[in-house]
Scaffold this motif. Sequence first.
Motif, PDB file in Angstrom:
ATOM      1  N   UNK A 141      41.982  36.971  51.622  1.00  0.00           N
ATOM      2  CA  UNK A 141      40.381  37.377  51.258  1.00  0.00           C
ATOM      3  C   UNK A 141      40.073  38.591  51.043  1.00  0.00           C
ATOM      4  N   UNK A 142      40.123  39.580  51.839  1.00  0.00           N
ATOM      5  CA  UNK A 142      40.241  40.465  52.022  1.00  0.00           C
ATOM      6  C   UNK A 142      40.923  41.689  50.974  1.00  0.00           C
ATOM      7  N   UNK A 143      42.157  41.192  50.779  1.00  0.00           N
ATOM      8  CA  UNK A 143      43.533  41.323  49.802  1.00  0.00           C
ATOM      9  C   UNK A 143      42.187  41.753  48.169  1.00  0.00           C
ATOM     10  N   UNK A 144      41.779  39.989  47.568  1.00  0.00           N
ATOM     11  CA  UNK A 144      41.174  39.855  46.669  1.00  0.00           C
ATOM     12  C   UNK A 144      39.798  40.878  46.764  1.00  0.00           C
ATOM     13  N   UNK A 145      39.220  40.775  47.687  1.00  0.00           N
ATOM     14  CA  UNK A 145      37.800  42.054  47.893  1.00  0.00           C
ATOM     15  C   UNK A 145      38.516  43.590  47.393  1.00  0.00           C
ATOM     16  N   UNK A 146      39.716  43.683  48.253  1.00  0.00           N
ATOM     17  CA  UNK A 146      39.695  45.664  48.239  1.00  0.00           C
ATOM     18  C   UNK A 146      40.467  45.787  46.135  1.00  0.00           C
TER      19      UNK A 146
END
Length: 496
Positions: A141-146
């Motif tokens: 999820x945080x990579x997608x946010x990035x």
Amino acid sequence: LGGREMPQAYDFNRLLYLESLLCYTLYLGCVASKGISDVPLRPVLLLVICLSMAQASATRYPTAREASSGLLICGSLIPLGFLGLSEYQPIGFLISWLTAVLVSVYHTTQHSRPLRAVGVVMCAGLFWRLQPPAPGFDAIPFAVLGAAGYFSALRGLPRSLTEGEALICSQLFALLVYAIYGFTVGVVFLTKLRIAMVYGVVGATGVGGSMLCLKACGVRSSMMYYAVLGVGAVTVLFVMSLALGQNSLVWLYSYVFDHKAVPFFFICYYFAVLVVGLPFAPRTFNRRNRTIARKYFHLLAMAMFVPTILLHVRFLALAFAVALAIFIVVESLRIAGVEPISSNATAVMKVYIDEKDTGVAVLTHMYLLVGCALPVWCVFVFHHGGIFSAKSLLCAIAGVTVTGLGDACASVMGVLFGKHKWSSSGKTIEGSLAMLLSIVLFQSWALWYYGFHNLSTASWLKLIFSDVIVVLLEASTDQVDNLILPLCQVVTLMFI
């Protein structure tokens, strides 16, 4: 590799190959120094393939100036930095790694080309065979946010960043958001000082993004922007207070004026340096003198930050976070045209604007701050909160060494005395030699000051080799050197 047309002064292909060669050297150095058993080879191999294919891909968003994408070198630095830590941080590596992979795969598949299609299949096959550690799925999820932040930055700040610079910023933002999430659910431990830093920078980024959204919606009322700023500031301080367990403003006051008031003395020192130094800052619009004027501020930053690094690195980490938060908010207000901030900030910046600041945002000064801050934050977070070894000292001063001193010496010597130019760029060999000499001399003095100068001959040679890599990158890259050179210095120092 192909790419955009470059100005006549540059040999684009040669510059791109040199930058790529230096990046591959970093990868090989990572594997050689850490050992095959200590490096997740398949993720690293996948990152090399994806970033190499996406290196010169065009984007549908207008990017900064005529420059290469910079995806290979910029997308590699933060993941390699996590691999170089003495205590491997798998979640940090995976978030930055997966963000870079998602962005590069998008660029690779942007145009239907057989070679790129084969590359995507290879990447998919490698990814399918990967068996990430336990936090691997938490990173998604945080990579997608990035990745979302990457495209938002390119769209919201047209012609202000290259793809590589936007990727570094998005990786850092994703890591900060994960730190808040991890602290909230109890998987990440943050001291009160780190809570103030992380929440402050993320909150300022959110407030700045809100300003840009209002501008995109056509809002022109300054009162609306100030209302959003006030609500955002109160919200950030309230959330920070909940995380700290006490009023955030009271905590900040206590931190500055307690501890024998050492932080307060440093604040007074900063004001004294600015009061003495700013009146002597050159104010001319001549291109040659403008370069020297910008580098004057590099040396001024060095005069401010070096004593604090050597004496109180923890306070400097907080000061950098506060300054960055202020810069983000002020720049967003300037872009939105909110008066009187916009006109005053523009008047101050236009005298010293860099030729790379071709978009709506003026980011060179912010990159200088971030370039000096990232090594300090790295030492504060990953080296037990202070300077306890020669490596932690060299990492902490990497920002001021490379940007504050080295880059300034290279530019000034190149402008005044440079006659022989690198064939791949318009930069001079004399400037590069001046940069290398100034970096080595300053590092030697810092090691002597801290009592770490009794290094072996092999250690000195490794240190000089690390400096040579940084100098060659400065001569071969067309990215903003204030941002990537300190990161490169820290990464190379971690592997020696």
